[in-house]
Scaffold this active site. Sequence first.
Site, PDB file in Angstrom:
ATOM      1  N   ARG A   1      -0.716   2.269  13.040  1.00 29.77           N
ATOM      2  CA  ARG A   1      -1.308   1.031  12.518  1.00 29.77           C
ATOM      3  C   ARG A   1      -1.134   0.828  11.014  1.00 29.77           C
ATOM      4  O   ARG A   1      -1.586  -0.171  10.473  1.00 29.77           O
ATOM      5  CB  ARG A   1      -2.788   0.960  12.892  1.00 29.77           C
ATOM      6  CG  ARG A   1      -3.654   2.083  12.329  1.00 29.77           C
ATOM      7  CD  ARG A   1      -4.948   2.245  13.121  1.00 29.77           C
ATOM      8  NE  ARG A   1      -5.748   1.049  13.116  1.00 29.77           N
ATOM      9  CZ  ARG A   1      -6.707   0.758  12.237  1.00 29.77           C
ATOM     10  NH1 ARG A   1      -6.984   1.611  11.265  1.00 29.77           N
ATOM     11  NH2 ARG A   1      -7.383  -0.352  12.317  1.00 29.77           N
ATOM     12  N   HIS A   2      -0.484   1.755  10.331  1.00 36.18           N
ATOM     13  CA  HIS A   2      -0.304   1.610   8.889  1.00 36.18           C
ATOM     14  C   HIS A   2       1.113   1.197   8.520  1.00 36.18           C
ATOM     15  O   HIS A   2       2.077   1.729   9.045  1.00 36.18           O
ATOM     16  CB  HIS A   2      -0.633   2.923   8.180  1.00 36.18           C
ATOM     17  CG  HIS A   2      -2.095   3.206   8.101  1.00 36.18           C
ATOM     18  ND1 HIS A   2      -2.757   3.933   9.050  1.00 36.18           N
ATOM     19  CD2 HIS A   2      -3.027   2.825   7.185  1.00 36.18           C
ATOM     20  CE1 HIS A   2      -4.049   4.000   8.729  1.00 36.18           C
ATOM     21  NE2 HIS A   2      -4.241   3.334   7.611  1.00 36.18           N
TER      22      HIS A   2
ATOM     23  N   GLU B   1     -10.013  -2.044  13.763  1.00 33.18           N
ATOM     24  CA  GLU B   1     -10.384  -2.944  12.680  1.00 33.18           C
ATOM     25  C   GLU B   1      -9.162  -3.751  12.249  1.00 33.18           C
ATOM     26  O   GLU B   1      -8.084  -3.212  12.048  1.00 33.18           O
ATOM     27  CB  GLU B   1     -10.908  -2.088  11.508  1.00 33.18           C
ATOM     28  CG  GLU B   1     -11.235  -2.851  10.254  1.00 33.18           C
ATOM     29  CD  GLU B   1     -10.162  -2.713   9.202  1.00 33.18           C
ATOM     30  OE1 GLU B   1      -9.660  -1.611   8.987  1.00 33.18           O
ATOM     31  OE2 GLU B   1      -9.804  -3.751   8.608  1.00 33.18           O
TER      32      GLU B   1
ATOM     33  N   GLU C   1       0.486   4.112   0.756  1.00 33.13           N
ATOM     34  CA  GLU C   1      -0.310   5.073   1.506  1.00 33.13           C
ATOM     35  C   GLU C   1       0.632   5.941   2.324  1.00 33.13           C
ATOM     36  O   GLU C   1       1.404   5.433   3.124  1.00 33.13           O
ATOM     37  CB  GLU C   1      -1.240   4.287   2.437  1.00 33.13           C
ATOM     38  CG  GLU C   1      -2.518   4.990   2.757  1.00 33.13           C
ATOM     39  CD  GLU C   1      -3.474   4.038   3.500  1.00 33.13           C
ATOM     40  OE1 GLU C   1      -4.356   4.537   4.190  1.00 33.13           O
ATOM     41  OE2 GLU C   1      -3.311   2.801   3.376  1.00 33.13           O
TER      42      GLU C   1
ATOM     43  N   ARG D   1       0.844  -1.191   0.000  1.00 28.99           N
ATOM     44  CA  ARG D   1       0.000   0.000   0.000  1.00 28.99           C
ATOM     45  C   ARG D   1       0.884   1.247   0.000  1.00 28.99           C
ATOM     46  O   ARG D   1       1.597   1.498   0.971  1.00 28.99           O
ATOM     47  CB  ARG D   1      -0.895   0.041   1.258  1.00 28.99           C
ATOM     48  CG  ARG D   1      -1.783  -1.191   1.443  1.00 28.99           C
ATOM     49  CD  ARG D   1      -3.096  -1.096   0.690  1.00 28.99           C
ATOM     50  NE  ARG D   1      -3.765  -2.399   0.610  1.00 28.99           N
ATOM     51  CZ  ARG D   1      -4.688  -2.816   1.467  1.00 28.99           C
ATOM     52  NH1 ARG D   1      -5.082  -2.039   2.460  1.00 28.99           N
ATOM     53  NH2 ARG D   1      -5.246  -4.015   1.324  1.00 28.99           N
TER      54      ARG D   1
ATOM     55  N   ARG E   1      -1.324  -6.483  12.633  1.00 26.22           N
ATOM     56  CA  ARG E   1      -2.311  -5.831  13.488  1.00 26.22           C
ATOM     57  C   ARG E   1      -2.897  -6.795  14.508  1.00 26.22           C
ATOM     58  O   ARG E   1      -3.153  -6.428  15.655  1.00 26.22           O
ATOM     59  CB  ARG E   1      -3.449  -5.232  12.653  1.00 26.22           C
ATOM     60  CG  ARG E   1      -3.068  -3.957  11.964  1.00 26.22           C
ATOM     61  CD  ARG E   1      -4.303  -3.297  11.350  1.00 26.22           C
ATOM     62  NE  ARG E   1      -3.917  -2.142  10.556  1.00 26.22           N
ATOM     63  CZ  ARG E   1      -4.745  -1.428   9.818  1.00 26.22           C
ATOM     64  NH1 ARG E   1      -6.026  -1.761   9.751  1.00 26.22           N
ATOM     65  NH2 ARG E   1      -4.320  -0.393   9.118  1.00 26.22           N
TER      66      ARG E   1
ATOM     67  N   SER F   1     -11.405  -6.951   6.976  1.00 27.88           N
ATOM     68  CA  SER F   1     -12.540  -6.546   6.166  1.00 27.88           C
ATOM     69  C   SER F   1     -12.961  -7.736   5.329  1.00 27.88           C
ATOM     70  O   SER F   1     -12.107  -8.475   4.840  1.00 27.88           O
ATOM     71  CB  SER F   1     -12.160  -5.399   5.234  1.00 27.88           C
ATOM     72  OG  SER F   1     -12.429  -4.174   5.847  1.00 27.88           O
TER      73      SER F   1
END
Lengths: 554, 554
Positions: free
Chosen positions: B332-333, B477, B326, B324, B528, B480
């Site tokens: 948490r990333h 979370e 991001e 990712r 996570r 998903s």
Amino acid sequence: MDSSAAAEKAAMDAMTEEERIAYKEQKKQAKDKEKAAKKAEKEARKAAAAAAAAAASAPLKPVTYRGGDEPAPTQMYGDYAVIQSTTPPGGSGRTFVRVDGLRMEVVDEEGMVWVRGRVHTLRAVGRNVFLVLRQSTSTVQAVLAEGGGTSKAFVKWASKELPVETIVDVHARLSPAEVKSCTQGNVELSVVRMYVVSRAAPTPFSLEDAARGEPTSADDALPRVGRDTRLDGRVVDLRVPPHQALLRVQSAVSGLFREFLTARGFVEIHSPKLIGGASEGGADVFTLDYFGRSACLAQSPQLYKQMAICGDMERVFEVGPVFRAENSQTHRHLCEFTGLDFEMQITEHYSEVLDCLDALFVSIFDGINARCTKELEVIGAKSPFEPFVYSPAGTNLRLEYPTAVTMLREAGVEQGDFDDLSTEVERKLGELVKAKYNTDFFILTRFPSAVRPFYTMPEAEDNRYSNSFDVFMRGEEIVSGAQRVHDVDMLAQLAEGKGINVASLKSYLDAFRYGAPPHGGAGIGLERVVMLFLAAGNVRECSMFPRDPKRLSP
Amino acid sequence: MDSSAAAEKAAMDAMTEEERIAYKEQKKQAKDKEKAAKKAEKEARKAAAAAAAAAASAPLKPVTYRGGDEPAPTQMYGDYAVIQSTTPPGGSGRTFVRVDGLRMEVVDEEGMVWVRGRVHTLRAVGRNVFLVLRQSTSTVQAVLAEGGGTSKAFVKWASKELPVETIVDVHARLSPAEVKSCTQGNVELSVVRMYVVSRAAPTPFSLEDAARGEPTSADDALPRVGRDTRLDGRVVDLRVPPHQALLRVQSAVSGLFREFLTARGFVEIHSPKLIGGASEGGADVFTLDYFGRSACLAQSPQLYKQMAICGDMERVFEVGPVFRAENSQTHRHLCEFTGLDFEMQITEHYSEVLDCLDALFVSIFDGINARCTKELEVIGAKSPFEPFVYSPAGTNLRLEYPTAVTMLREAGVEQGDFDDLSTEVERKLGELVKAKYNTDFFILTRFPSAVRPFYTMPEAEDNRYSNSFDVFMRGEEIVSGAQRVHDVDMLAQLAEGKGINVASLKSYLDAFRYGAPPHGGAGIGLERVVMLFLAAGNVRECSMFPRDPKRLSP
């Protein structure tokens, strides 16, 4: 010359004359075969495109009708709406039986079963429709006969409006029968209700054609489907039992690899694939932009598993993707494959690694034979292969490089003492070993230092050789490994000797500065192991979605 | 403003006021702490660099002296040459005992043992040297005392020339003793011989400082080591028992994930990471050149595991890297993490997926508690955490989205019916659920369609909701998942509705044209799960070599 032609030329330049001839011949055969397939494919695609276009312009089906429910007790056939989880499990009162579980014992009090499967084949004969339903690699015969509760319209609908590969729910009476052409040879379904779960457009090629092995007689002119066509439509190709079976064996191999090592105290690691510098030297590496910096895709977890050892993880393994930007289009190269890597501390000698490796492979081979009997049968039925010959753990052949060179020379092969083995010579060595020792599996040790990476431990007695090894299956290399250099001074000196800029290795070298345990390990190509055990001929068959210089999709 | 400052500003802009204050406070604390650590680190690095420079200019040690052999029966101490596999296993006649196996029963007929370990600490007191030897996470006390066969020179050598983290072979008499500070509390080694296997340069930080948890009293001003410093020297940091323990738990989690699914007929797949188009839409994707074409790194195996289902693999899972791009620097990333993905055919309802997921997690949690007792102890000793609360398989809380919204509103949180949950609101929901249901683990179902990807199956009754879910641990979370749309028409229509160019989805859509089974699945973030089970605070602690926008090495 476009880039793919250039790539091919480069690949052919790298081949020996013999390989070139074989390659051309193979190419010609493939071309001929594909011509016919392509024509059929083209037509199928045209039809599929037309169907898709029609479907795309049609509005969505209404979603109020609940999948899983019958339309009404009186409606014995038809299409469900899209199944959208409106019926909770068991809410429909149906218990579905798996095709491979269809035996007379499983019927309900009325002698009935529910089965969900694909229409594998369908043949209308008079007032009957004969279907074969398929679920994964299992098949069963189903018959729909006019009369009783079955209307003429139902039979007509089934015979005209059920394309093969459509998924249906069938409510049927199970009865004993002898059906040689199905995997469920002792039973048959008499269909009472049938509903479409998901309709299939015409497939790009027929599963039957794709499942056909090499012709065994000269007058076999039945159509086959070329590999590229199959891989383009891999979703359909995966449904062909022998093709799916190869991937199920692949799955078993990585499971067996992990089980063996976990039981011996190895810890699974996940090393980064995005790294700052090339992991195996600068060649053949994919590069990308990483937030304004340049990053590489890891060509192996080599450096990271060694760092884990220096971090006192003691014994580690990894199963993960390995990236090679190698522009070669051969039967054994992929640009992305699954690496089975392990690395371990050793106490005194790298034979500790060899012992582990020998037992590991025996455990994998034994495991395939024990767990994949059904898959081996399905694969063998399409492409018969010689059973893979190996010995019990700890007794497999270990051959020293100089001995191999002598064997090769005695057989008339020119081979330098310190030169690498070409693919062709490797194959020859495999033949000589098979003839002399009757094994398809052996470990070649003491490779010349000149042909190994800088981090390979040289031999103490004669540093022209190294404490390294390859593992061979049917004359092809599937593993490279070695004792690694754990001494930072030696490491820097060896890197320099190979002309590597030592400054670029800083973060790697740093790992060894704070006390490093002697260690060794190996990297195994998962897809190659599967290919060679099953003599599958091409590594692409053993990768679910293979990547080579020409293929990036699906 | 440079790019990292811009990234930070962007991250802060995305925060709520409360998060911003917490973030700044955290940053300040971290800065203060690191100042001291950095100073020490700087000095250590200087020394290490000087040592390395000196070593680099020195010639390689001669390699004729065989590691594993003693120099001579009379030489009781000294440095081995680099161990180069000259002594075959057992050839030296030594059997090494593992530190965690040191009991009085394991000594040889002369009451002696061989142990290889690191010098964890070393203290010279008069004519004695007290050492703690460490092997992975186990420690034992060793004493070298002048007299008997032990010369004054030997004691001097040990006290002056054995830097901590050096790896040594020790030949010692084992005797009963009470040693509270070591994991082996009932024995002690009286050293007779000691040889250096691999010398350590001064480490960039002390293991003792790095192992220290948060201060529990205001007057605890002992030095700590900042996370960045530790991650820069990750090889040394991995040796810190609680840090290594986190990764051993990580390893256990992926093992438990696979065991559970394999036992239920799931097949492991390896999907390509190099793909032709973005897997989850165009944002946050790494791109690279692939033989003249543009390729992306897979943001998830989503499309491929669905294709495997359409290829009749029935139930599949994958453990592999997920990429990712991001630009977020949160706790948490990560830009690369390990995805635990599975996908399965369903018969009628996606609760079949939820049942699987519920039992899967319970099996993972039970498994950590059962298999990682030692690791949990070591981690808890540094950073005590509340035990993770969950229920037996099949009984864990499933909460519907509208119910969650009601709970939140009753607690004074503004939350729109069809809006996504912010990180802050998720945490709040976690607190409300903990207070009401006493669980750290729950599944939130029926997410609004608007906040889920186009391939999520809408609810039949009310398509503003979807057959989807997230799984939460301690209010964050970690999963998903959803029932996926298996109908090609519906899929195209939904993609269009989300403004996606349908033509760009061709190869994905094609997979569903030839009959597609209803199916669903989920993707789990491995790091996570570990972070939240152990309340480790930052996902970087649970990744061996974490990658974020600022970190690409080691």
